[in-house]
Scaffold this motif. Structure first.
Motif, short mmCIF file in Angstrom:
data_model
loop_
_atom_site.label_atom_id
_atom_site.label_comp_id
_atom_site.label_asym_id
_atom_site.label_seq_id
_atom_site.Cartn_x
_atom_site.Cartn_y
_atom_site.Cartn_z
N GLU A 220 0.85 -1.20 0.00
CA GLU A 220 0.00 0.00 0.00
C GLU A 220 0.88 1.25 0.00
OE1 GLU A 220 -3.61 0.44 0.67
OE2 GLU A 220 -4.24 -1.54 1.40
N ILE A 221 2.02 1.14 -0.67
CA ILE A 221 2.97 2.24 -0.70
C ILE A 221 2.39 3.43 -1.48
CG2 ILE A 221 5.26 2.93 -1.53
CD1 ILE A 221 6.06 -0.08 -0.92
N GLN A 222 1.69 3.16 -2.58
CA GLN A 222 1.02 4.22 -3.32
C GLN A 222 -0.41 4.44 -2.85
OE1 GLN A 222 1.38 4.88 -7.59
NE2 GLN A 222 2.97 3.32 -7.72
N THR A 223 -1.09 3.40 -2.44
CA THR A 223 -2.53 3.49 -2.15
C THR A 223 -2.84 4.01 -0.75
OG1 THR A 223 -2.45 1.16 -1.51
CG2 THR A 223 -3.21 1.65 -3.73
N GLY A 224 -1.86 4.00 0.14
CA GLY A 224 -2.13 4.28 1.54
C GLY A 224 -2.32 5.75 1.86
N GLY A 229 -9.64 6.93 -0.71
CA GLY A 229 -10.86 7.25 0.03
C GLY A 229 -10.97 6.48 1.33
N LYS A 230 -10.08 5.53 1.53
CA LYS A 230 -9.91 4.85 2.82
C LYS A 230 -8.47 5.08 3.25
CE LYS A 230 -13.94 2.57 2.80
NZ LYS A 230 -15.00 2.77 3.83
N LEU A 231 -8.19 4.90 4.56
CA LEU A 231 -6.82 5.11 5.00
C LEU A 231 -5.90 4.14 4.25
CD1 LEU A 231 -5.20 6.92 6.88
CD2 LEU A 231 -5.27 5.06 8.57
N PHE A 232 -6.37 2.88 4.12
CA PHE A 232 -5.66 1.89 3.30
C PHE A 232 -6.67 1.19 2.41
CE2 PHE A 232 -2.74 2.48 6.86
CZ PHE A 232 -1.55 2.68 6.19
N ALA A 233 -6.23 0.83 1.21
CA ALA A 233 -7.16 0.30 0.21
C ALA A 233 -7.74 -1.05 0.59
CB ALA A 233 -6.46 0.22 -1.15
#
Length: 396
Positions: A220-224, A229-233
């Motif tokens: 989750e380096i890019q998505t976090g 829209g969430k803290l983590f995907a």
């Protein structure tokens, strides 16, 4: 006297034969500024780093306060350092109870490396599963996971025992076996051109890892930190990974990364041998102070709540005959065109007209859109207008 441009080309290592050579003197909020008054809207957030914008006041205050106390004091894990403790506590409070132990490093690539090590030691296995067109970093272990041979061949031999699967294809999950130490996947594929997996796929992936005893390592380096829209995907999918990787947007502009797991898994680095994973600068106190401030801003200012609406504003204003698709989740999006020539021309036009936009490592026919979460509606519309003008020039 040589200019900064000349000194850059002379003295710093080049990562391509055609760097963009745009000189930046200052950054603030959504904007980058050049030495001659140029102003650029940053639509890539330093590649998903500046989630709360550049030089957020609360981050700057946290950095200044920590500078008055101490900088580096010793290698990671030996002294009790308040910024590390506070950041770990705050971050773990936001996560499921099974993700209850954190190891801070300097970058996403280092987080990947640490996760691979603890997965091998904990499971007693050596094989990994990774996805084609993945990107987890450029160090040798992380590079070994990249499913694109042209980037790996010049550096071989790399790590053995890695099997590559097609992302979001259920049939390939059968390649996860009782020999697999870990499955390393991006929660949303980034450099492949923003590929969002099906919820069922992610749930079946979790199930298959449970059945085989393989650890699920979600990158989750890019998505976090709110980008989707969430803290983590992983929260979108109704699953919890065994090991979570984070970096980029965590630091509020400062370098920091982490791998997070349950204590039972993380404890394997404590003995046989001791110091099984060490870092000198990981969890640097200034970076941790900045990260805590950044995380607090995201939570207290409810920046994640605005992400879905901003996603829809982008989609509504990115309509053009040359746009094949606007794909993604939250403020992690791509504009699908037909050729790299189109992408390159539009990117150049946007930069010349005050909008920084870029493309992808494994997918050169699309433009990347990942602005800071603080971007306003009128700024979204203005950016889309510039992008469409760039596309108009191609079709003129």
């Amino acid at each position: 006297m040589l200019s900064n441009r000349q000194l850059f080309l002379l003295n710093t290592a080049q990562t391509s034969t055609s760097p963009r050579l745009i000189e930046i003197e200052k950054a603030e909020g959504l904007y980058l500024y050049g030495p001659d008054g140029q102003k650029y809207m940053d639509l890539v957030s330093g590649f998903a780093v500046s989630n709360i914008g550049h030089r957020h006041p609360r981050v700057l205050t946290a950095i200044r306060d920590q500078l008055e106390k101490y900088l580096h004091v010793t290698v990671y894990g030996e002294f009790i350092q308040a910024p590390q403790v506070a950041l770990a506590t705050k971050l773990l409070e936001q996560l499921p109870s099974t993700l209850n132990n954190i190891y801070f490093v300097n970058s996403g690539a280092e987080a990947t490396e640490g996760a691979m090590k603890i997965a091998k030691k904990y499971t007693g296995r050596s094989a990994f599963i990774a996805a084609k067109k993945a990107y987890h970093g450029s160090t040798q272990g992380a590079l070994s996971l990249m499913g694109d041979e042209k980037y790996k061949i010049p550096y071989e031999p790399l790590l053995p025992n890695i099997t590559y699967i097609n992302y979001n294809e259920l049939n390939d999950l059968s390649k996860i076996t009782t020999d697999t130490a870990g499955v390393v996947l991006e929660a949303v594929q980034g450099e492949a051109g923003i590929r969002v997996p099906d919820i069922n796929y992610m749930q079946q992936l979790r199930k298959r890892c449970n059945e085989t005893g393989a650890l699920l390592i979600l990158d989750e380096i890019q998505t976090g930190l709110g980008r989707t829209g969430k803290l983590f995907a992983f929260e979108h999918y109704g699953i919890v990974p065994d090991i979570l990787l984070t970096a980029k947007g965590l630091g509020g502009g400062m370098p920091i990364g982490a791998f997070i797991a349950r204590r039972e898994i993380m404890d394997v680095i404590k003995e046989n041998p001791i110091l099984g994973h060490i870092t000198t600068f990981g969890g640097h106190p200034v970076s941790c102070a900045a990260a805590l401030a950044s995380l607090t801003v995201i939570l207290e200012e409810k920046l994640m709540d605005t992400v879905p609406q901003k996603h829809e504003i982008f989609k509504a204003h990115l309509k053009h005959p040359l746009i094949k698709e606007v794909r993604g989740i939250g403020l992690m999006m791509c504009i699908q065109l037909t050729s790299f020539q189109q992408v390159e021309a539009v990117s150049k036009y946007c930069a010349e007209n005050g909008v920084m936009i870029d493309w992808f490592l494994h997918h050169e026919t699309a433009l990347r859109v990942s602005p800071p979460l603080i971007i306003k509606e009128e700024e979204i519309i203005a950016a889309c207008t510039v992008i469409k003008k760039g596309l108009d020039r191609l079709s003129a």
